[in-house]
Design a protein around this motif. Sequence first.
Motif, short mmCIF file in Angstrom:
data_model
loop_
_atom_site.label_atom_id
_atom_site.label_comp_id
_atom_site.label_asym_id
_atom_site.label_seq_id
_atom_site.Cartn_x
_atom_site.Cartn_y
_atom_site.Cartn_z
N ARG A 5 0.83 -1.20 0.00
CA ARG A 5 0.00 0.00 0.00
C ARG A 5 0.87 1.26 0.00
O ARG A 5 0.57 2.23 -0.71
CB ARG A 5 -0.92 -0.02 1.23
N SER A 8 2.73 1.61 -3.55
CA SER A 8 1.80 2.02 -4.60
C SER A 8 1.27 3.43 -4.34
O SER A 8 1.03 4.20 -5.28
CB SER A 8 0.63 1.04 -4.71
N GLY A 9 1.12 3.78 -3.05
CA GLY A 9 0.67 5.14 -2.71
C GLY A 9 1.69 6.19 -3.11
O GLY A 9 1.34 7.26 -3.62
N LEU A 12 1.64 6.45 -6.90
CA LEU A 12 0.43 7.17 -7.31
C LEU A 12 0.58 8.66 -7.05
O LEU A 12 0.20 9.49 -7.89
CB LEU A 12 -0.78 6.62 -6.55
N TRP A 141 -7.14 14.38 0.28
CA TRP A 141 -6.11 13.57 0.92
C TRP A 141 -5.56 14.23 2.18
O TRP A 141 -5.27 13.56 3.17
CB TRP A 141 -4.99 13.28 -0.08
N ASP A 144 -8.19 13.67 4.80
CA ASP A 144 -8.18 12.27 5.23
C ASP A 144 -7.06 12.00 6.23
O ASP A 144 -7.26 11.31 7.24
CB ASP A 144 -8.00 11.35 4.02
N ASP A 219 -16.81 10.16 0.69
CA ASP A 219 -16.20 8.90 1.13
C ASP A 219 -17.25 7.96 1.69
O ASP A 219 -17.25 6.75 1.41
CB ASP A 219 -15.13 9.21 2.18
N ASP A 233 -13.98 -3.58 -2.42
CA ASP A 233 -13.36 -2.55 -3.24
C ASP A 233 -14.00 -2.53 -4.62
O ASP A 233 -14.55 -3.53 -5.08
CB ASP A 233 -11.85 -2.80 -3.39
N ILE A 238 -5.06 -0.49 -8.30
CA ILE A 238 -4.00 0.12 -7.49
C ILE A 238 -3.72 -0.81 -6.32
O ILE A 238 -4.53 -0.90 -5.38
CB ILE A 238 -4.43 1.51 -6.98
N HIS A 241 -4.81 -0.38 -2.55
CA HIS A 241 -5.77 0.72 -2.47
C HIS A 241 -7.11 0.38 -3.13
O HIS A 241 -8.09 1.10 -2.92
CB HIS A 241 -5.19 1.98 -3.13
N ASP A 246 -12.02 3.77 -5.46
CA ASP A 246 -11.62 3.64 -4.05
C ASP A 246 -10.62 4.73 -3.66
O ASP A 246 -10.66 5.25 -2.54
CB ASP A 246 -10.99 2.26 -3.79
N ARG A 247 -9.72 5.07 -4.57
CA ARG A 247 -8.68 6.04 -4.26
C ARG A 247 -9.13 7.48 -4.52
O ARG A 247 -8.68 8.40 -3.86
CB ARG A 247 -7.43 5.74 -5.10
#
Length: 267
Positions: A5, A8-9, A12, A141, A144, A219, A233, A238, A241, A246-247
């Motif tokens: 996660r 990949s985050g 991204l 983000w 969040d 969300d 999901d 991703i 994620h 979802d992202r």
Amino acid sequence: MFRTRLISGIILLAIAITVVILGGNVLFATLFVISLIGLMELYRVIKLNKALPGILGYLAGIAFYMLLYFNLQQFYMLLFIAFLLLLLVVYVFLFPKYTSEQIAIVFLGLFYVSIMLSYIYQVRMLNDGAWLIWLVFIGAWGSDTCAYCVGMLFGKHKFSPRLSPKKSIEGCIGGVIGAALLGLLYATFFQDRILNMDNPQVVFAIIGASSSIISQIGDLAASAIKRNHDIKDYGTLIPGHGGVLDRFDSIIFTAPIVYYLTIIFLR
């Protein structure tokens, strides 16, 4: 799982920063592709991603982006009406193959995914858009992150236990205040670059707080759709994620609010 996660985050985030900085056709093309993937993910939930109504949804999404690119906003309403009529024709003449709920979600997809995401591009194309665009991500983000940290430290009262058991009222409030402070700090550092707005610190704080509220609602709305259809999901594109929806579920909602609040305050 955490490592996947995290990696990949980071990837991204790097891609998002690069695309947003480049703007123009690069950003437009990226959002165009993301919106089509998002539509596919949404339509897959109702098992129409390869069916005729879903195909009409993809075509409507493509048509919308073409109208946006060539600045033909006067044809938006024609597109919406034509899309709805075509869906109703399919619904009626193939009845009872598709349910009214399926047809409604296909129509919703054009607005929920394609149109809402396009506001990232529309914010970027405003005067000072290269600086204003980051408010979208601060409101999503950034909010969040603040909500998560405050919730972990002080969260005691559940906000919506049936939709998101981990969300707390304290965390939600922390997200709003945190996004407002991030907006204020961002404006403080870059106020000399904001040439078409008075009192950017106050404005950015207002936009940060407002977009945080909307992003948290978005969300929860995404969570509600997934719970209604018993999925975890929307996709697996991703790693760690989920899918595009979802992202980008909170950004889908923050982009329009940032756009409309911004044009109110722009000179």
